[in-house]
Design a protein around this motif. Structure first.
Motif, PDB file in Angstrom:
ATOM      1  N   LEU A  53       0.825  -1.211   0.000  1.00 24.56           N
ATOM      2  CA  LEU A  53       0.000   0.000   0.000  1.00 24.56           C
ATOM      3  C   LEU A  53       0.859   1.261   0.000  1.00 24.56           C
ATOM      4  O   LEU A  53       0.387   2.344   0.342  1.00 24.56           O
ATOM      5  CB  LEU A  53      -0.923   0.007   1.231  1.00 24.56           C
ATOM      6  CG  LEU A  53      -1.912  -1.166   1.324  1.00 24.56           C
ATOM      7  CD1 LEU A  53      -2.671  -1.103   2.636  1.00 24.56           C
ATOM      8  CD2 LEU A  53      -2.879  -1.168   0.149  1.00 24.56           C
TER       9      LEU A  53
ATOM     10  N   GLU B 158       1.819   3.402  -5.243  1.00 21.66           N
ATOM     11  CA  GLU B 158       0.754   2.424  -5.484  1.00 21.66           C
ATOM     12  C   GLU B 158      -0.581   2.938  -4.949  1.00 21.66           C
ATOM     13  O   GLU B 158      -1.632   2.693  -5.545  1.00 21.66           O
ATOM     14  CB  GLU B 158       1.106   1.092  -4.821  1.00 21.66           C
ATOM     15  CG  GLU B 158       2.358   0.426  -5.353  1.00 21.66           C
ATOM     16  CD  GLU B 158       2.242   0.094  -6.823  1.00 21.66           C
ATOM     17  OE1 GLU B 158       1.148  -0.314  -7.264  1.00 21.66           O
ATOM     18  OE2 GLU B 158       3.256   0.243  -7.534  1.00 21.66           O
ATOM     19  N   THR B 159      -0.535   3.607  -3.807  1.00 25.71           N
ATOM     20  CA  THR B 159      -1.752   4.184  -3.238  1.00 25.71           C
ATOM     21  C   THR B 159      -1.519   5.654  -2.931  1.00 25.71           C
ATOM     22  O   THR B 159      -0.535   6.014  -2.289  1.00 25.71           O
ATOM     23  CB  THR B 159      -2.170   3.461  -1.943  1.00 25.71           C
ATOM     24  OG1 THR B 159      -1.094   3.498  -1.004  1.00 25.71           O
ATOM     25  CG2 THR B 159      -2.526   2.013  -2.223  1.00 25.71           C
TER      26      THR B 159
ATOM     27  N   ASP C 171      -7.876   4.307  -3.064  1.00 20.99           N
ATOM     28  CA  ASP C 171      -6.927   3.318  -3.595  1.00 20.99           C
ATOM     29  C   ASP C 171      -6.756   2.155  -2.616  1.00 20.99           C
ATOM     30  O   ASP C 171      -6.673   0.996  -3.024  1.00 20.99           O
ATOM     31  CB  ASP C 171      -5.569   3.966  -3.848  1.00 20.99           C
ATOM     32  CG  ASP C 171      -5.568   4.918  -5.036  1.00 20.99           C
ATOM     33  OD1 ASP C 171      -6.506   4.851  -5.850  1.00 20.99           O
ATOM     34  OD2 ASP C 171      -4.621   5.728  -5.123  1.00 20.99           O
ATOM     35  N   VAL C 172      -6.688   2.475  -1.322  1.00 24.59           N
ATOM     36  CA  VAL C 172      -6.543   1.442  -0.303  1.00 24.59           C
ATOM     37  C   VAL C 172      -7.773   0.543  -0.293  1.00 24.59           C
ATOM     38  O   VAL C 172      -7.676  -0.692  -0.241  1.00 24.59           O
ATOM     39  CB  VAL C 172      -6.327   2.076   1.090  1.00 24.59           C
ATOM     40  CG1 VAL C 172      -6.339   1.011   2.177  1.00 24.59           C
ATOM     41  CG2 VAL C 172      -5.017   2.859   1.112  1.00 24.59           C
TER      42      VAL C 172
ATOM     43  N   TRP D  68       1.140   2.062   3.978  1.00 24.55           N
ATOM     44  CA  TRP D  68       0.389   3.297   3.768  1.00 24.55           C
ATOM     45  C   TRP D  68       0.956   4.406   4.647  1.00 24.55           C
ATOM     46  O   TRP D  68       1.518   4.164   5.706  1.00 24.55           O
ATOM     47  CB  TRP D  68      -1.102   3.094   4.041  1.00 24.55           C
ATOM     48  CG  TRP D  68      -1.473   2.696   5.440  1.00 24.55           C
ATOM     49  CD1 TRP D  68      -1.496   1.434   5.956  1.00 24.55           C
ATOM     50  CD2 TRP D  68      -1.885   3.567   6.507  1.00 24.55           C
ATOM     51  NE1 TRP D  68      -1.888   1.458   7.273  1.00 24.55           N
ATOM     52  CE2 TRP D  68      -2.143   2.746   7.637  1.00 24.55           C
ATOM     53  CE3 TRP D  68      -2.066   4.938   6.618  1.00 24.55           C
ATOM     54  CZ2 TRP D  68      -2.569   3.267   8.861  1.00 24.55           C
ATOM     55  CZ3 TRP D  68      -2.481   5.465   7.833  1.00 24.55           C
ATOM     56  CH2 TRP D  68      -2.732   4.633   8.937  1.00 24.55           C
TER      57      TRP D  68
END
Length: 591
Positions: free
Chosen positions: A118, A122-123, A128-129, A151
């Motif tokens: 995460l 990518e996020t 997105d998560v 994250w």
């Protein structure tokens, strides 16, 4: 004769001068005596030795696992025999293999390879998560935990923590646990909270925090030891999983020209996995493991007894069995969770104040002092996690008291992260290094980059003092850089660049929240990724610089770090990695 009066920096320089003289003599002796020819020559390069004088050479001769000579192309070329392999560097730079002084190299609760990635980019949003965990829910059995890592609220467009209701909206019926990139806090959905028996009336555990909303209900965010209520329910890794993860990390490190690591907080299961990978000949990274020091005196007593029964290897070349055994102690929390123990209140969004919150120690301060002293008295190397200024003072004062009452020079006790040391702490580091060969900061330069936007908001004006590398340099303090992977990406080239650039990833609070006052030059940054961490692995006589007699742990790069602009350091490409004289990584066409 013991020369305790010689400061370590001077003794290192004297040793390097002797080694350089030995190398020159060896070239002549080999020609005269016709000693066995080298197995491998690296020629026509820019060889950055990182020795005491930071000498630049052109070529390196290797026999077996060791460097036998360093010098000019003519000097080294003359040593070749009919079977000597030559690699034409074509002007490329060679450095010692890079070393990470603090990376969670082996799999653990925060860097398991079976987690959803995460991390940024990518996020970039909570949406997105949600998308990622909803997709994983379709891939795994209904009774399996869904786990994610990496994250960072500082990189999300919402600029807030993820909470349980965000997860419940897409996965309400199975447990979800997402570890924040720093590993000191994470978020659980409501099902995971239910299984962990965390509710409105659940008290905060010692050394931890259950975040709550305005009505007193848990938000799902768990900090420090509060995470254990959830993570202890997640099925552990199998021995095969652990070995596979170590092998993958070995390959990943080698692909980034990295050949050494200090791995903090290992367990029996991790040690056994390392032993099996080493026995299979697949550990092309030199590992100094630190055992998990725990949070209680009972744990400390049991660990001292266990390590006392584990005699260090008689083999000085053993990759993982150091002659000095090590322990990691957690003394406080993190800068992201605002749980590290500070003298003044934490900031919010740079100028705001987290009223009443100065963080807290990981355990009772008297217990922490007693644990550190117990490990010290047992002759164990101790590296202590200390981020807050108040915690750093506690740690250096404890080291100082332990040394005065029971001098054990050479244990090289470390201060992991050492984010914002006070003037008192810096003075103590100077004295500890000079008098006892201890008190070495083991910071992560990449904190100002990868988690820099979150850090800038939380530290406020103190961010200018974060990672005070220029002050360390002025005061003669040796420090060893680490990534703290998976808190930040592990490639050590990022740490070299970050120590020079001091730039946050996104610049949420502007592009220069940390300033350049504590930046250092690339030569110091490279030393902090080679020779200085080699000292903290107790291997500086064997690795960390390119000198005759040392292991041929070498890195070949696509550019000369001493000759490029600062921002070009971030994008350096590893082309060849040698470990003990053997090529363990190379890009296509590199030789």
């Amino acid at each position: 004769m013991t020369t305790h009066w010689i400061p370590s920096a001077f003794s290192d320089r004297f040793r390097s001068i002797l080694v350089a003289a030995f190398a020159l003599a060896l070239v002549g002796c080999q020609l005269a005596r016709r000693e066995p020819a080298p197995d491998l020559l690296l020629l026509n390069g820019v060889v950055i030795t990182v020795d005491a004088t930071d000498r630049i050479a052109e070529a390196v001769a290797i026999r077996g696992e060791k460097i036998i000579a360093v010098g000019s192309d003519a000097e080294i070329g003359a040593l070749a025999g009919p079977d000597t392999l030559r690699i034409d560097l074509a002007g490329r730079a060679v450095t010692p293999g890079l070393i990470d002084a603090h990376a969670h190299f082996s799999p653990g609760p925060f860097n398991r390879l079976d987690m959803i990635d995460l991390s940024y980019p990518e996020t970039t949003s909570i949406r997105d998560v949600q998308t990622a965990i909803a997709a994983r829910a379709k891939e795994v059995a209904a009774d399996q935990w869904i786990q994610g890592r990496g994250w960072d609220e500082g990189k999300l467009v919402e600029r807030r923590l993820i909470v349980a209701r965000d997860l419940d909206a897409v996965v309400p019926d199975r447990p979800v646990w997402l570890s924040q990139t720093m590993g000191h806090y994470g978020v659980a959905n409501s099902e995971a909270l239910r299984r962990a028996k965390i509710g409105r009336d659940t008290p905060d555990p010692p050394g931890g925090t259950i975040d709550r909303d305005a009505d007193g209900e848990p938000t799902g965010v768990l900090k420090e030891t509060a995470q254990d209520r959830v993570t202890e329910l997640i099925p552990p890794l199998t021995p095969a999983d652990r070995e596979r993860a170590i092998r993958e990390m070995v390959g990943a490190f080698n692909s980034e020209c990295m050949t050494g690591v200090k791995d903090p907080g290992i367990s029996d299961a991790t040690w056994n996995a390392y032993e099996r990978v080493r026995a299979a000949g697949e550990l092309s990274v030199r590992v100094f493991p630190l055992w998990d020091g725990g949070r209680s005196l009972d744990h400390a007593r049991a660990l001292v007894a266990k390590l006392s029964a584990m005699a260090p290897s008689d083999d000085p070349d053993d990759i993982i069995r150091s002659r000095v055994r090590g322990v990691k102690v957690y003394a406080d929390g993190s800068g992201g969770a605002r749980t590290a123990w500070m003298y003044d209140e934490w900031n919010v969004d740079v100028t705001g104040t987290d009223v009443g919150n100065r963080g807290y120690p990981n355990a009772d301060p008297d217990v922490l002092r007693a644990m550190i002293r117990m490990y010290h008295d047992a002759g164990l190397h101790v590296s202590t996690h200390a981020i807050g200024d108040r915690t750093i003072d506690l740690v250096v004062d404890t080291y100082t008291e332990a040394m005065r009452e029971n001098p054990k020079r050479g244990l090289r006790h470390g201060i992991i992260h050492a984010n914002v040391p006070t003037d008192h702490a810096i003075d103590a580091m100077v004295a500890l290094q000079r008098d006892y060969d201890a008190g070495y900061p083991e910071p992560s330069a990449t904190f100002v980059w990868w988690i820099g936007d979150t850090y800038a908001g939380n530290f406020g004006a103190r961010a200018r003092r974060l990672n005070p590398f220029a002050t360390f340099e002025r005061r003669g303090i040796v420090w060893a850089n680490g990534s703290d992977y998976s808190v930040t990406p592990f490639p050590a080239r990022y740490g070299i660049w970050a120590a020079v650039a001091r730039k946050p990833a996104l610049g949420v609070y502007g592009g220069d929240p940390f300033g350049r006052g504590e930046a250092v030059g690339v030569r110091t940054a490279l030393r902090a990724a080679t020779l200085w961490p080699a000292r903290q692995l107790f291997l500086e006589s064997k690795i960390g610089s390119i000198e005759a007699g040392k292991y041929a742990d070498l890195a070949v790069w696509d550019r000369n770090p001493y000759a490029v602009a600062t921002d070009a350091l971030e994008d350096m490409r590893c082309e060849i990695t040698l470990f003990g004289g053997t090529v363990v990584f190379e890009v296509a066409g590199a030789r």
